[in-house]
Design a protein around this motif. Structure first.
Motif: not given
Length: 278
Positions: A14-17, A38, A69, A93-94, A96, A98, A111-112
């Motif tokens: 995941n990309a963490d925001i 990020r 990402e 999409e990668t 993600t 939140l 989590v998405c």
């Protein structure tokens, strides 16, 4: 002790925001004054990065999107020393996450899944020397397939909590959960070996629901608890496979987790595992 074991992590990337605020908002509430960051994350990727930095020969089985990402996530794992031969690039999409973190390091996460919905073990070879570590941020069917295909040691971080098929519980050599997850999955009382974390209190090892080992937590001031449990999982599996006793392995994993909560990143730099063994 030798901790350079072959480790295969099957899981999420995941990309963490992350929004860091003084306190977490209540339902329907807005909290201002936040700081946005990020960073690379995902339970699978966090465990793989930790495993490689702790000294295991680590490969990642996962998926990212064909987006910026995705390339950033690949680069983060590559810099940690993870083999990416089985990280697929898919038409999605990668993933993600939140994340909200308060001043005490407590967090809330949404989590998405994105590309994580397409993780596959097709074409991945396993042998009797493999140690496989999986989590539940990817399809449960894929996790079950990995358990069936694994010819060596299979460990499951049963997070996020969900009902588990009997087949998976019986196949797992080790299941790792926190105290809340243990309560939410009552069937774990019948599992052969379960490690339970209790935050600042420490961690325990249970055999068929009976505690056989306990280790106190390392006292520290947390900055961010995101990623600490993932590093604990990687450290515990490597320590046990490296020949440490249940109690020794718990102590080492607690020390690794304490090192991670002192760092704002979910995939921080770590020393080889022998540094954390006491």
């Amino acid at each position: 002790m030798a901790f350079d074991i072959p480790l295969t992590v099957v899981g999420s990337i995941n990309a963490d925001i992350t929004a860091t605020t003084e306190r977490l908002p209540g339902a329907g509430e807005t909290v201002g004054g936040g700081r946005l960051t990020r960073s690379p994350g995902g339970k699978g990727a966090n465990q793989a990065a930790a495993g490689a930095r702790l000294g295991a020969a680590t490969r990642m089985v996962g998926a990212v999107g064909a987006d910026a990402e995705g390339e950033t996530m690949r680069q983060a794992l590559r810099s940690a020393g993870v083999d990416l031969a089985h990280v697929a690039t898919v038409d999605s999409e990668t993933g993600t996450a939140l994340i909200m973190v308060d001043a005490a390091g407590e967090n809330q996460i949404a989590v998405c899944e994105g590309a994580n919905a397409h993780v596959s073990i097709s074409g991945v070879e396993f042998d009797e020397h493999d140690t496989v570590l999986a989590q539940l941020e990817i399809s449960l069917d894929t996790v079950a397939q990995a358990a069936r295909r694994c010819r060596g040691y299979f460990a499951l971080n049963a997070a996020p909590a969900m009902p588990l098929p009997t087949e998976l519980i019986e196949r797992a050599d080790l299941i790792i959960v926190n105290e809340t997850e243990y309560e939410l999955i009552p069937e774990l009382a019948d599992a052969a070996l379960v490690a339970v974390t209790y935050g600042s209190k420490g961690s325990a090892m249970l055999v068929r629901g009976e505690q056989v080992a306990f280790a106190d937590a390392v006292r520290t001031t947390p900055v961010n608890t995101v990623g600490a449990g993932d590093a604990f999982c990687a450290a515990l599996v490597i320590a046990l496979r490296g020949g440490l006793s249940h109690e020794e392995a718990l102590r080492a994993a607690n020390a690794v987790g304490a090192a991670v909560v002192r760092d704002p990143a979910a995939q921080p730099e770590l020393r080889p595992l022998e540094h954390y063994v006491s």
